[in-house]
Scaffold this motif. Structure first.
Motif, short mmCIF file in Angstrom:
data_model
loop_
_atom_site.label_atom_id
_atom_site.label_comp_id
_atom_site.label_asym_id
_atom_site.label_seq_id
_atom_site.Cartn_x
_atom_site.Cartn_y
_atom_site.Cartn_z
N LYS A 1 -54.43 1.02 -41.73
CA LYS A 1 -53.09 1.36 -41.26
C LYS A 1 -52.64 0.33 -40.23
N SER A 2 -51.34 0.08 -40.20
CA SER A 2 -50.78 -0.86 -39.24
C SER A 2 -49.37 -0.40 -38.87
N GLY A 3 -48.74 -1.15 -38.00
CA GLY A 3 -47.36 -0.85 -37.62
C GLY A 3 -46.81 -1.97 -36.75
N ALA A 4 -45.50 -2.14 -36.77
CA ALA A 4 -44.85 -3.15 -35.93
C ALA A 4 -44.76 -2.61 -34.50
N GLN A 5 -45.10 -3.46 -33.53
CA GLN A 5 -45.19 -3.03 -32.14
C GLN A 5 -44.40 -4.00 -31.24
N PHE A 6 -43.50 -3.45 -30.43
CA PHE A 6 -42.83 -4.26 -29.41
C PHE A 6 -43.78 -4.48 -28.24
N TYR A 7 -43.71 -5.67 -27.66
CA TYR A 7 -44.44 -5.93 -26.42
C TYR A 7 -43.69 -6.98 -25.61
N THR A 8 -43.99 -7.07 -24.33
CA THR A 8 -43.31 -8.00 -23.45
C THR A 8 -44.32 -8.64 -22.50
N ALA A 9 -43.83 -9.50 -21.64
CA ALA A 9 -44.70 -10.10 -20.63
C ALA A 9 -45.07 -9.05 -19.61
N ALA A 10 -46.31 -9.06 -19.14
CA ALA A 10 -46.77 -8.06 -18.17
C ALA A 10 -45.88 -8.03 -16.94
N ALA A 11 -45.36 -9.18 -16.54
CA ALA A 11 -44.51 -9.26 -15.35
C ALA A 11 -43.19 -8.51 -15.52
N ARG A 12 -42.82 -8.21 -16.77
CA ARG A 12 -41.53 -7.54 -17.04
C ARG A 12 -41.70 -6.12 -17.56
N LYS A 13 -42.90 -5.56 -17.41
CA LYS A 13 -43.16 -4.24 -17.98
C LYS A 13 -42.27 -3.14 -17.38
N ASP A 14 -41.89 -3.28 -16.12
CA ASP A 14 -41.03 -2.26 -15.51
C ASP A 14 -39.58 -2.38 -15.97
N GLU A 15 -39.23 -3.54 -16.51
CA GLU A 15 -37.88 -3.76 -17.02
C GLU A 15 -37.70 -3.13 -18.39
N PHE A 16 -38.78 -3.11 -19.17
CA PHE A 16 -38.74 -2.58 -20.53
C PHE A 16 -39.74 -1.44 -20.66
N LYS A 17 -39.35 -0.27 -20.23
CA LYS A 17 -40.27 0.88 -20.24
C LYS A 17 -40.27 1.59 -21.59
N SER A 18 -39.21 1.42 -22.38
CA SER A 18 -39.15 2.03 -23.71
C SER A 18 -38.46 1.06 -24.65
N PRO A 19 -38.64 1.22 -25.95
CA PRO A 19 -37.99 0.31 -26.90
C PRO A 19 -36.47 0.25 -26.75
N ALA A 20 -35.85 1.36 -26.34
CA ALA A 20 -34.39 1.38 -26.18
C ALA A 20 -33.92 0.37 -25.12
N ASP A 21 -34.80 0.03 -24.19
CA ASP A 21 -34.46 -0.95 -23.16
C ASP A 21 -34.32 -2.35 -23.73
N LEU A 22 -34.74 -2.54 -24.98
CA LEU A 22 -34.65 -3.85 -25.62
C LEU A 22 -33.32 -4.07 -26.34
N CYS A 23 -32.49 -3.05 -26.42
CA CYS A 23 -31.18 -3.21 -27.05
C CYS A 23 -30.39 -4.30 -26.33
N GLY A 24 -29.86 -5.24 -27.10
CA GLY A 24 -29.11 -6.35 -26.52
C GLY A 24 -29.97 -7.50 -26.05
N LYS A 25 -31.29 -7.35 -26.13
CA LYS A 25 -32.21 -8.39 -25.66
C LYS A 25 -32.67 -9.27 -26.83
N THR A 26 -33.29 -10.38 -26.49
CA THR A 26 -33.79 -11.33 -27.47
C THR A 26 -35.26 -11.06 -27.74
N VAL A 27 -35.60 -10.83 -29.01
CA VAL A 27 -36.97 -10.45 -29.38
C VAL A 27 -37.47 -11.40 -30.47
N GLY A 28 -38.63 -12.02 -30.22
CA GLY A 28 -39.19 -12.99 -31.16
C GLY A 28 -40.27 -12.39 -32.05
N MET A 29 -40.38 -12.92 -33.29
CA MET A 29 -41.39 -12.44 -34.24
C MET A 29 -41.49 -13.43 -35.39
#
Length: 276
Positions: free
Chosen positions: A116-144
């Motif tokens: 089993k697998s799944g797609a997972q959002f992650y960020t830099a550890a220094a910004r973890k308080d900025e993105f506490k949930s996936p909804a906080d990524l709306c409007g942001k730039t996400v690479g993959m």
């Protein structure tokens, strides 16, 4: 040797021979399977920096399956985007390289699923308080990685969870691979990234205090070993070999060695459906 163990060993050899008999003649004659794999996706497949040796879950499982079938593995390092064409043209016998069993791929391939697998959002550890949930990524730039299903899956998630709620869409950035996405994250060129959930615990151990997960995996998918549609004999032989590894405990041993017990399947699945 204890008589009981002799009997078990003989029974095991008989079972292995029976499974091997299901192989296509070309594989029996060659005594090997040529397997498409790109070793850039730890802990699924990668090269040990010190020895250049192939390692990972797919490598260990691929070797164990081949052994069960009485053949050797010849790994063929092929770019992910070229794997399906390499299979359909006969350059390789199968694909075993962290490939998701997706409905759109089943027009060309059959899959024997193994985890089993799944797609997972992650960020830099220094910004973890900025993105506490996936909804906080709306409007942001996400690479993959653009070679995967992640761009389409992220856009779909964004439509349902960002745009539908009146928020700006996630800006999907297709990268040259997962390593490139991580590099862009470290450089601050993207706000977050997406990768397979099975790979991130390994990376977070390897690079401590570098990454932070954002929420839970937002998709659920099986990873599968890919076979050409016309190659049902080889597909069925692999399904039988995987069942044997599940029964004798080696399947669990391989996943436990990589800390991925939570991704194991409870039986044999072909093209996402439990085998009858």
């Amino acid at each position: 040797m204890n008589k009981h163990f002799v009997i078990l060993a003989v029974a095991g050899l008989a079972a292995t021979s029976a499974i091997a008999a299901e192989l296509p003649e070309r594989v029996k004659s060659a005594g090997k399977v040529v397997v498409a794999n790109q070793p850039n996706y730890p802990p699924m497949e990668y090269r040990d920096p010190a020895t250049n040796e192939l390692k990972g879950v797919d490598i260990d499982l691929g070797v164990a399956l081949a052994k069960q079938l009485g053949v050797k593995v010849e790994w063929s390092d092929i770019g992910f985007e070229q794997m399906i064409s390499s299979l359909t043209t006969g350059r390789v016998d199968l694909i075993h390289s962290g490939m998701s069993d997706l409905p759109k791929r089943r027009d060309t391939l059959d899959f024997v699923d193994y985890m089993k697998s799944g797609a997972q959002f992650y960020t830099a550890a220094a910004r973890k308080d900025e993105f506490k949930s996936p909804a906080d990524l709306c409007g942001k730039t996400v690479g993959m990685s653009r070679r995967t299903s992640f761009p389409d899956e992220t856009a779909k998630w964004s439509a349902a969870n960002c745009e539908a709620a009146g928020k700006p869409a996630i800006k999907v950035v297709g990268t040259e691979g997962s390593a490139d996405a991580r590099a862009q994250l470290k450089q601050g060129r993207v706000d977050a990234a997406v990768q397979g959930s099975e790979t991130l615990p390994y990376l977070m151990t390897l690079e401590k205090d570098t990454y932070a997960l954002v929420g839970e995996p937002f998709t659920a998918v099986y990873q599968g070993i890919g076979f050409a549609k016309k190659d049902s004999e080889l597909r069925d032989a692999y399904a039988a070999a995987l069942k044997a590894l599940m029964d004798n405990g080696e399947y669990k041993k391989i996943f436990a060695a990589h800390g991925l017990e939570g991704t194991m399947l409870d039986g044999i699945y072909v093209n996402g459906e439990a085998a009858k």
